[in-house]
Structures are given as C-alpha cells and as structure tokens.
Design a protein around this motif. Structure first.
Motif, PDB file in Angstrom:
ATOM      1  N   VAL A 167       0.831  -1.207   0.000  1.00 30.68           N
ATOM      2  CA  VAL A 167       0.000   0.000   0.000  1.00 30.68           C
ATOM      3  C   VAL A 167       0.867   1.259   0.000  1.00 30.68           C
ATOM      4  O   VAL A 167       0.605   2.213  -0.745  1.00 30.68           O
ATOM      5  N   VAL A 168       1.914   1.277   0.817  1.00 31.46           N
ATOM      6  CA  VAL A 168       2.776   2.463   0.892  1.00 31.46           C
ATOM      7  C   VAL A 168       3.477   2.705  -0.437  1.00 31.46           C
ATOM      8  O   VAL A 168       3.532   3.840  -0.931  1.00 31.46           O
ATOM      9  N   SER A 169       4.014   1.656  -1.059  1.00 34.42           N
ATOM     10  CA  SER A 169       4.675   1.827  -2.355  1.00 34.42           C
ATOM     11  C   SER A 169       3.686   2.286  -3.419  1.00 34.42           C
ATOM     12  O   SER A 169       4.019   3.101  -4.286  1.00 34.42           O
ATOM     13  N   MET A 170       2.456   1.780  -3.352  1.00 34.26           N
ATOM     14  CA  MET A 170       1.426   2.188  -4.305  1.00 34.26           C
ATOM     15  C   MET A 170       1.105   3.673  -4.171  1.00 34.26           C
ATOM     16  O   MET A 170       0.959   4.390  -5.162  1.00 34.26           O
ATOM     17  N   LEU A 171       1.021   4.154  -2.934  1.00 33.42           N
ATOM     18  CA  LEU A 171       0.645   5.549  -2.693  1.00 33.42           C
ATOM     19  C   LEU A 171       1.775   6.522  -2.995  1.00 33.42           C
ATOM     20  O   LEU A 171       1.537   7.629  -3.488  1.00 33.42           O
ATOM     21  N   THR A 172       3.001   6.139  -2.668  1.00 31.35           N
ATOM     22  CA  THR A 172       4.115   7.088  -2.714  1.00 31.35           C
ATOM     23  C   THR A 172       5.043   6.895  -3.907  1.00 31.35           C
ATOM     24  O   THR A 172       5.871   7.768  -4.186  1.00 31.35           O
ATOM     25  N   CYS A 173       4.921   5.751  -4.587  1.00 31.17           N
ATOM     26  CA  CYS A 173       5.821   5.402  -5.701  1.00 31.17           C
ATOM     27  C   CYS A 173       7.279   5.357  -5.253  1.00 31.17           C
ATOM     28  O   CYS A 173       8.201   5.605  -6.045  1.00 31.17           O
ATOM     29  N   THR A 174       7.501   5.075  -3.981  1.00 31.26           N
ATOM     30  CA  THR A 174       8.850   4.894  -3.452  1.00 31.26           C
ATOM     31  C   THR A 174       8.899   3.581  -2.683  1.00 31.26           C
ATOM     32  O   THR A 174       7.877   3.069  -2.227  1.00 31.26           O
ATOM     33  N   GLY A 175      10.096   3.061  -2.535  1.00 28.81           N
ATOM     34  CA  GLY A 175      10.270   1.825  -1.800  1.00 28.81           C
ATOM     35  C   GLY A 175      10.540   2.077  -0.333  1.00 28.81           C
ATOM     36  O   GLY A 175      10.540   3.219   0.131  1.00 28.81           O
ATOM     37  N   PRO A 176      10.777   1.024   0.423  1.00 33.62           N
ATOM     38  CA  PRO A 176      11.047   1.152   1.853  1.00 33.62           C
ATOM     39  C   PRO A 176      12.464   1.662   2.102  1.00 33.62           C
ATOM     40  O   PRO A 176      13.234   1.904   1.163  1.00 33.62           O
ATOM     41  N   LEU A 177      12.800   1.822   3.376  1.00 31.23           N
ATOM     42  CA  LEU A 177      14.137   2.267   3.759  1.00 31.23           C
ATOM     43  C   LEU A 177      14.676   1.338   4.836  1.00 31.23           C
ATOM     44  O   LEU A 177      14.078   1.183   5.899  1.00 31.23           O
TER      45      LEU A 177
END
Length: 252
Positions: A184-194
């Motif tokens: 969900v986070v990658s879908m919303l922000t178009c960025t990966g984790p850290l």
C-alpha cells in the motif's frame, strides 16, 4: 506531534513475551518515545489498566474489534504522534537512531531493520523471500519492526476497495499484513522502503508457536504478493538499493 513516536505492540495470550518487551522499552530512557499502545487481541479477557513509566512514557491498552493481524495497522484516533513503530517479537537496537533516520529520510516509507526481496518463478508468479547473499537490492521492509507514518495507516484503514480487499485477504490467511502495508505504501508514494541499521542489531525473541513457525507460512506469503498484485492491477513494489547504518558516513 512530529518529534516523538508511538510503539504499537499486538498481543494475544503471550504475557511473558509482552512483559519482556515492555521491560526492554521501559527499562531505559528512549528520548523520543512518547507512548506505547498494547493492541489487545485477547477478546475474552479484559486488558490491564494503563500506566506511566518511570521515564514518563504512557502505556495504554486498546481492545481490538477482533483478533486480526491488521489491528496494529488500523488508525487510532488517540494517537498523538505521526510516527508509529510497528513492533512484534523483535528487540530493536539503536531505536532513537532509526527514528531520527525516519524523520529525515523515510517519513513516507516503511522504515526498519528487516529487508526482504521478491522474484518471479518460471510461471511468472511472484515469490517472497530473503534477499540473496551479496545483493544490494530489496523491495520490502518487514513491518514487525518498522516505522510507518500515521497518514499511511489512515489509508490502509479506509473502506475503499483496494485497502479493504488487501486487509480482508490478510485476515483470511492470518498472515501477510506486513507485506500488505509495504504494498500500500509503495502504491501511494511510488517509493520503496528504507532499510536502517543501528550499531546494535535487533534480537528476535522468536516465541514458540509464532506465525512464522506454522506450516505453509512461506507459501501463504508467496500467494499474498500475487493476490495483492491482482487487487491493485500491477506490481507496485519499488526496488531499493540504499541502506543507512549508524557509524557509516552518508552524504547528500
């Protein structure tokens, strides 16, 4: 509140593990720790009263609507901080350092200590797993020891089609909520984790009977990635290369 964080700890009939975890967090001063919320999934038992630790950290128990792995990721109107540390069974090291790294570089990313990868098999199906030895790439950070911004949890909690179907699948298989929030986070922000590491490495308390020890655990997680891809319509996990480690210089 931007300069403090909250820890969300789910619990279900594991008082020894919970008490050990609380002793770890409350036995020393963590400057930016504001509150610990025990997400109480033991529905047939009344949770204990809240209290304030010797270092001024509030501890409260929140009764869940149902015994669900999604409950720690559900938005809580009583949260007072933007940063919520999702925690389950792992004893973190250098938590203050990881929080400050989240504030500076990972605010809208799943930020934590445990990176994971995916691949596709010959049939084109997604496979979840540990990252290969020597690989610099990762696409997920497990949310059993990771910071997540409360606004991203708000979306995860919505009754809209995508978050609802993703949560329902995690409930159905009683697994994969950590993969779900990454998706969900990658879908919303178009960025990966850290991926962030302190000098002190985390310790997995590995309780007996944990979900990762049950039969079919890995096959469920393989399938979850494929189900999430179908729900969203495409794969939106973003490959990342950079990691942050305390004591290693980083340059802007």
């Amino acid at each position: 509140m931007d300069d403090k964080f909250t820890i969300a700890i789910p619990t279900y009939k594991r008082p020894d593990v919970l008490n050990k975890t609380l002793a770890t967090f409350l036995g020393r001063k963590i400057p930016s720790l504001h509150e610990i919320v025990i997400v109480w999934n033991e529905l047939d038992k009344t949770p204990p009263e809240g209290f304030v630790s010797q270092h001024g950290v509030k501890v409260r128990h929140r009764m869940s609507e149902r015994n669900s792995l999604n409950m720690p990721l559900v938005a809580d109107p009583l949260y007072e901080t933007q940063a919520i540390l999702q925690h389950d069974d792992n004893e973190p090291g250098d938590l203050e350092f990881v929080f400050q790294a989240w504030r500076q570089m990972g605010r809208y990313r799943v930020t934590g200590a445990l990176p994971r990868c995916y691949s596709r098999n010959e049939q084109g199906l997604l496979q979840y797993g540990q990252c290969r030895e020597g690989s610099d790439w990762y696409a997920l950070v497990l949310a059993n020891l990771a910071f997540v911004h409360i606004s991203l949890m708000d979306y995860y909690s919505l009754d809209q089609r995508i978050p609802t179907l993703i949560r329902e699948h995690a409930d159905e298989v009683f697994n994969c909520e950590d993969l779900a929030i990454n998706y969900v986070v990658s879908m919303l922000t178009c960025t990966g984790p850290l991926h962030v590491m302190g000098k002190e490495h985390y310790k997995n308390q590995d309780p007996k009977g944990g979900i990762s020890t049950t039969g079919g655990h890995m096959s469920k997680r393989h399938n979850c990635l494929n189900v999430f891809e179908k729900i969203v319509g495409f794969l939106h996990l973003v490959q990342q290369m950079g990691s942050i480690q305390r004591g290693v210089p980083h340059f802007n």
